[in-house]
Write a protein that holds these residues in place. Structure first.
Motif, PDB file in Angstrom:
ATOM      1  N   THR A   1     -45.207   9.281  -4.533  1.00  0.00           N
ATOM      2  CA  THR A   1     -46.541   9.037  -5.054  1.00  0.00           C
ATOM      3  C   THR A   1     -47.470  10.179  -4.656  1.00  0.00           C
ATOM      4  O   THR A   1     -47.242  10.837  -3.635  1.00  0.00           O
ATOM      5  N   THR A   2     -48.501  10.403  -5.466  1.00  0.00           N
ATOM      6  CA  THR A   2     -49.564  11.333  -5.102  1.00  0.00           C
ATOM      7  C   THR A   2     -50.746  10.599  -4.481  1.00  0.00           C
ATOM      8  O   THR A   2     -51.732  11.234  -4.103  1.00  0.00           O
ATOM      9  N   ASP A   3     -50.663   9.277  -4.386  1.00  0.00           N
ATOM     10  CA  ASP A   3     -51.744   8.442  -3.849  1.00  0.00           C
ATOM     11  C   ASP A   3     -51.474   8.188  -2.365  1.00  0.00           C
ATOM     12  O   ASP A   3     -50.557   7.447  -2.017  1.00  0.00           O
ATOM     13  N   LEU A   4     -52.270   8.817  -1.493  1.00  0.00           N
ATOM     14  CA  LEU A   4     -52.037   8.707  -0.053  1.00  0.00           C
ATOM     15  C   LEU A   4     -52.173   7.271   0.434  1.00  0.00           C
ATOM     16  O   LEU A   4     -51.368   6.804   1.247  1.00  0.00           O
ATOM     17  N   GLN A   5     -53.153   6.563  -0.049  1.00  0.00           N
ATOM     18  CA  GLN A   5     -53.334   5.172   0.367  1.00  0.00           C
ATOM     19  C   GLN A   5     -52.137   4.321  -0.038  1.00  0.00           C
ATOM     20  O   GLN A   5     -51.660   3.494   0.739  1.00  0.00           O
ATOM     21  N   GLU A   6     -51.641   4.524  -1.232  1.00  0.00           N
ATOM     22  CA  GLU A   6     -50.482   3.775  -1.714  1.00  0.00           C
ATOM     23  C   GLU A   6     -49.264   4.011  -0.831  1.00  0.00           C
ATOM     24  O   GLU A   6     -48.474   3.094  -0.564  1.00  0.00           O
ATOM     25  N   ALA A   7     -49.100   5.239  -0.349  1.00  0.00           N
ATOM     26  CA  ALA A   7     -47.951   5.553   0.500  1.00  0.00           C
ATOM     27  C   ALA A   7     -48.097   4.958   1.886  1.00  0.00           C
ATOM     28  O   ALA A   7     -47.136   4.424   2.452  1.00  0.00           O
ATOM     29  N   VAL A   8     -49.298   5.040   2.454  1.00  0.00           N
ATOM     30  CA  VAL A   8     -49.487   4.747   3.874  1.00  0.00           C
ATOM     31  C   VAL A   8     -49.750   3.275   4.157  1.00  0.00           C
ATOM     32  O   VAL A   8     -49.277   2.741   5.169  1.00  0.00           O
ATOM     33  N   GLU A   9     -50.475   2.599   3.301  1.00  0.00           N
ATOM     34  CA  GLU A   9     -50.949   1.251   3.616  1.00  0.00           C
ATOM     35  C   GLU A   9     -49.830   0.261   3.965  1.00  0.00           C
ATOM     36  O   GLU A   9     -49.970  -0.517   4.905  1.00  0.00           O
ATOM     37  N   PRO A  10     -48.696   0.267   3.267  1.00  0.00           N
ATOM     38  CA  PRO A  10     -47.648  -0.688   3.615  1.00  0.00           C
ATOM     39  C   PRO A  10     -46.745  -0.243   4.774  1.00  0.00           C
ATOM     40  O   PRO A  10     -45.864  -0.988   5.197  1.00  0.00           O
ATOM     41  N   ALA A  11     -46.944   0.976   5.269  1.00  0.00           N
ATOM     42  CA  ALA A  11     -45.948   1.600   6.150  1.00  0.00           C
ATOM     43  C   ALA A  11     -45.949   1.005   7.560  1.00  0.00           C
ATOM     44  O   ALA A  11     -47.002   0.816   8.171  1.00  0.00           O
TER      45      ALA A  11
ATOM     46  N   ALA B   1     -54.550  15.962   7.115  1.00  0.00           N
ATOM     47  CA  ALA B   1     -53.768  14.875   6.521  1.00  0.00           C
ATOM     48  C   ALA B   1     -53.922  13.591   7.332  1.00  0.00           C
ATOM     49  O   ALA B   1     -54.059  12.496   6.770  1.00  0.00           O
ATOM     50  N   LEU B   2     -53.894  13.710   8.660  1.00  0.00           N
ATOM     51  CA  LEU B   2     -54.082  12.526   9.497  1.00  0.00           C
ATOM     52  C   LEU B   2     -55.472  11.918   9.310  1.00  0.00           C
ATOM     53  O   LEU B   2     -55.627  10.694   9.256  1.00  0.00           O
ATOM     54  N   ASP B   3     -56.478  12.781   9.237  1.00  0.00           N
ATOM     55  CA  ASP B   3     -57.838  12.287   8.996  1.00  0.00           C
ATOM     56  C   ASP B   3     -57.905  11.490   7.694  1.00  0.00           C
ATOM     57  O   ASP B   3     -58.548  10.433   7.622  1.00  0.00           O
ATOM     58  N   ASP B   4     -57.246  12.005   6.664  1.00  0.00           N
ATOM     59  CA  ASP B   4     -57.287  11.358   5.359  1.00  0.00           C
ATOM     60  C   ASP B   4     -56.562  10.021   5.346  1.00  0.00           C
ATOM     61  O   ASP B   4     -56.991   9.071   4.675  1.00  0.00           O
ATOM     62  N   LEU B   5     -55.452   9.933   6.069  1.00  0.00           N
ATOM     63  CA  LEU B   5     -54.661   8.704   6.012  1.00  0.00           C
ATOM     64  C   LEU B   5     -55.059   7.668   7.067  1.00  0.00           C
ATOM     65  O   LEU B   5     -54.670   6.499   6.973  1.00  0.00           O
ATOM     66  N   ALA B   6     -55.809   8.080   8.072  1.00  0.00           N
ATOM     67  CA  ALA B   6     -56.139   7.191   9.191  1.00  0.00           C
ATOM     68  C   ALA B   6     -56.722   5.845   8.754  1.00  0.00           C
ATOM     69  O   ALA B   6     -56.345   4.800   9.305  1.00  0.00           O
ATOM     70  N   PRO B   7     -57.632   5.803   7.765  1.00  0.00           N
ATOM     71  CA  PRO B   7     -58.190   4.501   7.394  1.00  0.00           C
ATOM     72  C   PRO B   7     -57.181   3.538   6.785  1.00  0.00           C
ATOM     73  O   PRO B   7     -57.446   2.330   6.717  1.00  0.00           O
ATOM     74  N   HIS B   8     -56.040   4.051   6.361  1.00  0.00           N
ATOM     75  CA  HIS B   8     -55.073   3.229   5.643  1.00  0.00           C
ATOM     76  C   HIS B   8     -53.857   2.833   6.488  1.00  0.00           C
ATOM     77  O   HIS B   8     -53.053   2.007   6.047  1.00  0.00           O
ATOM     78  N   LEU B   9     -53.717   3.407   7.676  1.00  0.00           N
ATOM     79  CA  LEU B   9     -52.517   3.172   8.486  1.00  0.00           C
ATOM     80  C   LEU B   9     -52.698   1.939   9.353  1.00  0.00           C
ATOM     81  O   LEU B   9     -53.707   1.807  10.056  1.00  0.00           O
TER      82      LEU B   9
END
Length: 342
Positions: free
Chosen positions: A69-79, A94-102
């Motif tokens: 996926t190109t959608d970072l939230q889609e990749a990270v949220e279920p992980a 990259a960590l800053d961008d994904l932090a809210p979703h992890l």
């Protein structure tokens, strides 16, 4: 991470769709539901529809269950587990961008072999800053991506502060032909991974100017000693540098025709300007950016790094491979083990 999460097949997100990130994602997808995040819609489409990544791993089939996926939230949220495979210069962003979703406490495993410019931090130190509370570790070893994805016998080490978690996570990466060892020496494994790229440029420069096998062996051996001196000075364990992340990765990166950093050094030795070399590469050669950072870390702890110094002089200060090798050979050799320099 609770032990039950591994028993129910943890969901894994791999951030970065380059050759090594894709190879690791394809392996992990054999064991657990895995999604890989990439910036390129073309690469994502190839992974999802054709189960290939022709840009970075042309000609190799990937595990069919791997999705992208190109959608970072889609990749990270279920992980349940996060694997980072972006270059060091983009790691913090990259960590800053994904932090809210992890989700909280999800372990983070870095595949990145470099140091952050400016801060001089290792990747797990950046994880600790941006994602406090998340266990952070590193997977490293003598791993040429195309050989691993092709199923050639290989090995790596996963290092986490908690050795039990390292052993658990190691099961995600293990296959019949890809052996995974565990370690608690995160510092040593990360330092070894960063330094070997710098030394591979040195070996490549020697190859480019026509040095022989004896020269190559000398530089690799003394590079291992240089790596061990700095690594132990910053807290790594000496035995780590004689292992897969140290000697193993150093040898393959300095000798493989598929090594990006050795390739950069070889072209420099042949007289190709560095900007032209980098412009023609699809992926990052971490050693170019790491050389100057390594010297600053070495200065902080009072360790001499003659080989790294000469590489930095060539890639950042206008020196030449010929001057670099002449400079090394003018240094008086001391005791092989206990000497402080080259």
């Amino acid at each position: 991470m609770a032990r039950t999460s591994l028993r129910r097949q943890p969901r894994v997100a791999v951030i970065g769709s380059g050759s090594w990130g894709t190879s690791v994602a394809s392996i992990v997808a054999r064991h657990s539901p895995t999604v890989i995040w990439g910036r390129s819609p073309e690469v994502v489409e190839q992974i999802n529809t054709g189960h290939t990544n022709e840009r970075y791993l042309p000609g190799f089939d990937l595990t069919p269950s791997l999705t992208a996926t190109t959608d970072l939230q889609e990749a990270v949220e279920p992980a349940d587990i996060l694997i980072m495979a972006v270059p060091s210069h983009g790691f913090r962003g990259a960590l800053d961008d994904l932090a809210p979703h992890l989700r909280p406490w999800a372990p983070v495993v870095s595949l990145v072999k470099g140091l952050e410019q400016g801060t001089r931090k290792r990747m797990t130190e950046i994880v600790d800053e941006v994602l406090p509370g998340h266990p952070a570790g590193v997977l490293a070893g003598p791993n040429i991506a195309r050989e691993v994805v092709a199923g050639y016998a290989a090995a790596a080490v996963i290092a986490m502060p908690d050795p039990h978690l390292a052993a658990q996570l190691g099961e995600l990466f293990r296959t019949t032909y890809f052996r995974i060892y565990s370690s608690s020496d995160v510092v040593g494994v990360e330092i070894a991974g960063a330094l070997k790229n710098v030394f591979a440029i040195a070996v490549g420069m020697g190859d480019g100017v026509g040095s022989g096998d004896n020269t190559r062996a000398m530089v690799i051996t003394r590079s291992l000693r240089e790596m061990t001196r700095l690594g132990t000075a910053v807290g790594g364990q000496p035995e780590t540098f004689a292992g897969l992340a140290g000697m193993g990765d150093l040898v393959v990166t300095c000798t493989s025709k598929h090594s990006r950093n050795r390739h950069v050094g070889e072209l420099i030795g042949q007289g190709v300007p560095l900007p032209e070399i980098l412009a023609g590469m699809k992926q990052v050669a971490e050693g170019v950016k790491t050389a100057s950072v390594v010297l600053k870390v070495a200065a902080d702890v009072g360790v001499e790094m003659p080989i790294a110094r000469e590489v930095d002089a060539v890639v950042n200060h206008g020196s030449t491979p010929e001057r670099a090798y002449r400079g090394l050979l003018t240094e008086a050799p001391g005791h092989e083990v206990h000497g402080a320099s080259w």
